[in-house]
Every structure is written in C-alpha cells, then in structure tokens.
Design a protein around this motif. Sequence first.
Motif, PDB file in Angstrom:
ATOM      1  N   UNK A 225       0.824  -1.196   0.000  1.00 31.61           N
ATOM      2  CA  UNK A 225       0.000   0.000   0.000  1.00 31.61           C
ATOM      3  C   UNK A 225       0.865   1.254   0.000  1.00 31.61           C
ATOM      4  N   UNK A 226       0.684   2.100  -1.032  1.00 33.69           N
ATOM      5  CA  UNK A 226       1.373   3.385  -1.089  1.00 33.69           C
ATOM      6  C   UNK A 226       0.401   4.547  -0.911  1.00 33.69           C
ATOM      7  N   UNK A 227      -0.885   4.279  -1.141  1.00 34.53           N
ATOM      8  CA  UNK A 227      -1.904   5.321  -0.992  1.00 34.53           C
ATOM      9  C   UNK A 227      -3.258   4.649  -0.819  1.00 34.53           C
ATOM     10  N   UNK A 228      -4.085   5.210   0.062  1.00 37.87           N
ATOM     11  CA  UNK A 228      -5.453   4.743   0.232  1.00 37.87           C
ATOM     12  C   UNK A 228      -6.395   5.915  -0.024  1.00 37.87           C
ATOM     13  N   UNK A 229      -7.357   5.699  -0.920  1.00 41.35           N
ATOM     14  CA  UNK A 229      -8.304   6.747  -1.320  1.00 41.35           C
ATOM     15  C   UNK A 229      -9.686   6.398  -0.797  1.00 41.35           C
ATOM     16  N   UNK A 230     -10.357   7.386  -0.213  1.00 41.49           N
ATOM     17  CA  UNK A 230     -11.710   7.193   0.328  1.00 41.49           C
ATOM     18  C   UNK A 230     -12.669   8.144  -0.377  1.00 41.49           C
ATOM     19  N   UNK A 231     -13.790   7.587  -0.839  1.00 38.42           N
ATOM     20  CA  UNK A 231     -14.828   8.413  -1.468  1.00 38.42           C
ATOM     21  C   UNK A 231     -16.154   8.056  -0.809  1.00 38.42           C
ATOM     22  N   UNK A 232     -16.803   9.053  -0.215  1.00 36.11           N
ATOM     23  CA  UNK A 232     -18.031   8.831   0.543  1.00 36.11           C
ATOM     24  C   UNK A 232     -19.273   9.187  -0.282  1.00 36.11           C
ATOM     25  N   UNK A 233     -20.408   8.613   0.139  1.00 31.52           N
ATOM     26  CA  UNK A 233     -21.719   8.908  -0.472  1.00 31.52           C
ATOM     27  C   UNK A 233     -21.693   8.726  -1.986  1.00 31.52           C
ATOM     28  N   UNK A 248      -4.849   1.524 -13.344  1.00 34.58           N
ATOM     29  CA  UNK A 248      -3.435   1.301 -13.008  1.00 34.58           C
ATOM     30  C   UNK A 248      -3.145   1.501 -11.521  1.00 34.58           C
ATOM     31  N   UNK A 249      -2.334   0.625 -10.965  1.00 40.49           N
ATOM     32  CA  UNK A 249      -1.837   0.675  -9.583  1.00 40.49           C
ATOM     33  C   UNK A 249      -2.883   0.339  -8.525  1.00 40.49           C
ATOM     34  N   UNK A 250      -4.126   0.065  -8.922  1.00 43.41           N
ATOM     35  CA  UNK A 250      -5.149  -0.315  -7.942  1.00 43.41           C
ATOM     36  C   UNK A 250      -5.016  -1.811  -7.668  1.00 43.41           C
ATOM     37  N   UNK A 251      -4.931  -2.201  -6.373  1.00 43.42           N
ATOM     38  CA  UNK A 251      -4.847  -3.626  -6.072  1.00 43.42           C
ATOM     39  C   UNK A 251      -5.938  -4.105  -5.127  1.00 43.42           C
ATOM     40  N   UNK A 252      -6.701  -3.185  -4.538  1.00 43.15           N
ATOM     41  CA  UNK A 252      -7.784  -3.606  -3.654  1.00 43.15           C
ATOM     42  C   UNK A 252      -8.867  -2.537  -3.624  1.00 43.15           C
ATOM     43  N   UNK A 253     -10.126  -2.984  -3.783  1.00 42.84           N
ATOM     44  CA  UNK A 253     -11.266  -2.078  -3.739  1.00 42.84           C
ATOM     45  C   UNK A 253     -12.297  -2.642  -2.767  1.00 42.84           C
ATOM     46  N   UNK A 254     -12.751  -1.810  -1.842  1.00 43.49           N
ATOM     47  CA  UNK A 254     -13.817  -2.186  -0.915  1.00 43.49           C
ATOM     48  C   UNK A 254     -14.952  -1.176  -1.023  1.00 43.49           C
ATOM     49  N   UNK A 255     -16.173  -1.704  -1.025  1.00 49.01           N
ATOM     50  CA  UNK A 255     -17.349  -0.839  -1.141  1.00 49.01           C
ATOM     51  C   UNK A 255     -18.315  -1.224  -0.035  1.00 49.01           C
ATOM     52  N   UNK A 256     -18.541  -0.312   0.916  1.00 49.79           N
ATOM     53  CA  UNK A 256     -19.321  -0.637   2.103  1.00 49.79           C
ATOM     54  C   UNK A 256     -20.801  -0.360   1.892  1.00 49.79           C
ATOM     55  N   UNK A 269       1.140   8.178  -7.228  1.00 51.57           N
ATOM     56  CA  UNK A 269       1.167   9.192  -8.278  1.00 51.57           C
ATOM     57  C   UNK A 269      -0.094   9.127  -9.132  1.00 51.57           C
ATOM     58  N   UNK A 270      -0.909  10.182  -9.099  1.00 46.25           N
ATOM     59  CA  UNK A 270      -2.053  10.395  -9.997  1.00 46.25           C
ATOM     60  C   UNK A 270      -3.192   9.401  -9.837  1.00 46.25           C
ATOM     61  N   UNK A 271      -3.191   8.589  -8.776  1.00 50.98           N
ATOM     62  CA  UNK A 271      -4.285   7.624  -8.606  1.00 50.98           C
ATOM     63  C   UNK A 271      -5.621   8.329  -8.403  1.00 50.98           C
ATOM     64  N   UNK A 272      -5.645   9.326  -7.566  1.00 49.34           N
ATOM     65  CA  UNK A 272      -6.892  10.038  -7.286  1.00 49.34           C
ATOM     66  C   UNK A 272      -7.419  10.710  -8.545  1.00 49.34           C
ATOM     67  N   UNK A 273      -6.534  11.292  -9.325  1.00 50.36           N
ATOM     68  CA  UNK A 273      -6.958  11.965 -10.553  1.00 50.36           C
ATOM     69  C   UNK A 273      -7.601  10.972 -11.507  1.00 50.36           C
ATOM     70  N   UNK A 291      -7.488  11.338   0.584  1.00 52.92           N
ATOM     71  CA  UNK A 291      -6.445  10.354   0.301  1.00 52.92           C
ATOM     72  C   UNK A 291      -5.457  10.336   1.464  1.00 52.92           C
ATOM     73  N   UNK A 292      -4.941   9.149   1.799  1.00 50.58           N
ATOM     74  CA  UNK A 292      -3.987   9.006   2.889  1.00 50.58           C
ATOM     75  C   UNK A 292      -2.777   8.202   2.431  1.00 50.58           C
ATOM     76  N   UNK A 293      -1.602   8.646   2.842  1.00 52.01           N
ATOM     77  CA  UNK A 293      -0.393   7.852   2.671  1.00 52.01           C
ATOM     78  C   UNK A 293      -0.378   6.777   3.753  1.00 52.01           C
ATOM     79  N   UNK A 294       0.395   5.727   3.593  1.00 53.61           N
ATOM     80  CA  UNK A 294       0.363   4.632   4.573  1.00 53.61           C
ATOM     81  C   UNK A 294       0.836   5.076   5.948  1.00 53.61           C
ATOM     82  N   UNK A 295       0.213   4.522   6.965  1.00 51.63           N
ATOM     83  CA  UNK A 295       0.606   4.757   8.350  1.00 51.63           C
ATOM     84  C   UNK A 295       1.294   3.511   8.891  1.00 51.63           C
ATOM     85  N   UNK A 296       1.830   3.628  10.084  1.00 56.98           N
ATOM     86  CA  UNK A 296       2.438   2.460  10.725  1.00 56.98           C
ATOM     87  C   UNK A 296       1.393   1.387  10.990  1.00 56.98           C
TER      88      UNK A 296
END
Length: 310
Positions: A225-233, A248-256, A269-273, A291-296
């Motif tokens: 994981x290099x970036x996690x993107x969250x989109x609500x509603x 490109x570069x997407x490896x996991x998608x979750x939809x709640x 790089x440019x994933x959100x765009x 969008x969040x960069x990885x945490x510990x």
Amino acid sequence: MIHIENLVKRYGDLVALDHLNLDIREGEIFGLLGPNGSGKTTAINCLLALLRYDKGEITVFGKQMRPDSYDLKQQIGVVPQNVAVFEQMTVYENIDYFCGLYIKDKQRRRELVEEAIAFTGLEDYRKMLPRKLSGGLLRRLNIACGIAHKPRLIIMDEPTVAVDPQSRNKILEGIQELNRQGSTIIYTSHYMEEVEQICSRVVIMDHGRSIASGTTEELKRMIRTAETIYIENIALDEGQLYTIEQLPHVFQVNYSNEQTLTVKCTSANHNLIRILNYLQEQGISFGRVFSELPTLNDVFLEITGKELRD
C-alpha cells in the motif's frame, strides 16, 4: 547496547520466542510492536533476567545478562504497564523508595527524587496518596518511580494506557526529553501514532520472532500500500467497481453498505486523478473525497494480518 541472538523460550509445547534476534543501539527510542501473544513481554522479561530461557544469548552494555547481574540492572529502569506503586505511601515517599533501591546515599537520593518530581510535573502532588491522583497523574508517578535513579536504559511498557490527551502529550514529551538527556528507551504501545511520533526505529514481532524492522519510513516502503483513497456517499454498480479495480496501480477495492469506496494503490502518483476522471466521465456523483499515505498501522496490519489490539 543490547544484543539478543537466537533467543528461544518455550512453555511446554508453546514456543513463546522462536530464535528471536534483536539489536538495540545506544541513544535510540526503540519501538517494540506486536499483537497480544507475539512474545514482547516474554522478550522483555528474558532481557531483564526475570525468566530463564531455553536457548540463545543476551548481552546488555556489552556484558552477558544473568539473574545476579546487579551491576547491569542498576543501570536499567522499568515502567510497567500496570501501575506499581504503594497505596499507603505519598507521591514523594513512593519515588524515594524506588530510587532508594539503587541509590543509597541519602543526599544524592533526595536530589534525584526532587528532579524526578519536577520532571514529571508532580510538584503540587508530592504529599498526596496515589488513590487521590487522576489516571494521568498516576501514570506520571509510575514513570517517576522508574526513572528517578537516572538509568542508562529505560523500558516503558504502554505508559500512556487510559490517560487523557493532555497527559499523554506530557508523557511523550517527557520520554523524548529523557532520550535527549542520554537514556536509551525501549517503548511498547498499542497507539501507532505514538510510535510514529517518538521512535527512531521499530521492530514488529509475531509468533515470537522479529518479522520486520527499520525506521517508520523504511517499514512503510516494505508494504504494497502506497496510498489509500476514500470516497463517501457514492452509488456504484458491480460493473463500475470492476472498472475501478482495473485502473493502473489499484490492487484492492472495498465498497461498504454506507456507500463508501476505499481504494488501495501501489503507487501514490495520480491515482486520485484517474479515479475522479472516471467518475466524471460516468456522471457519478459523490460526497467527500480524501487520500492518505500509509501509516504504521497499515504496515502492521499488512505484515501481520492482524489488528494490534487483537
């Protein structure tokens, strides 16, 4: 400062430490992380020669640690997770007692106790009994008892458990100051943000072994994981989700069920765009985006496959 090599500890058929190897350098704030049952407490108890182990070698300050290595133990301070003070003694008397286990000269001990009280901000509480203290002040007393003799090595086992944010910040600032004054610190915590804030190097343990080590930035580079993107509603059908998964570069998608889309990417790089461009092309409306960069915590979860509080 500390060298642990091929350390093995068994409890019957249970292997608590499985050829554990650790090196802790002088001057570090060393974070020791792991889920419950990973072997952290066993490793610390072996390091302090409170437990016999089956195999391996432990050296502290360049000497082999044994149960009777009192010259080494005099240079170590321990702040346990569970507050360990005498309820019948005042704040001052508690600190004086624990300092007296190491310092026999009364004048020198008096000076050190006063320094520990000032350092932990307990000046106004010196005559109070522990039961009269708040949780945060009680934690500060616990720390003062462990550091009053100015140890070269300090082991802190979750010193901020169940304290308010103000007390937590005071404790963390105190730990960093102890380090600046020359103490090497081994720090365990279930609060990842604390470890990121103060630790110069981190080891993650699981099943009695060290499975990853490095600075927090080095650890983050170990995971996918290099970036996690969250989109609500956002309302999406299966076809749209599939298309996002193929970007490109997407490896996991979750939809709640709450219509929140979470997308994990291997590159920042440019994933959100790319995702926003796709949603615009499809005329898909949505709410808040961040969008969040990885945490510990991401590192810990991906490496161990467990939540830290399991």
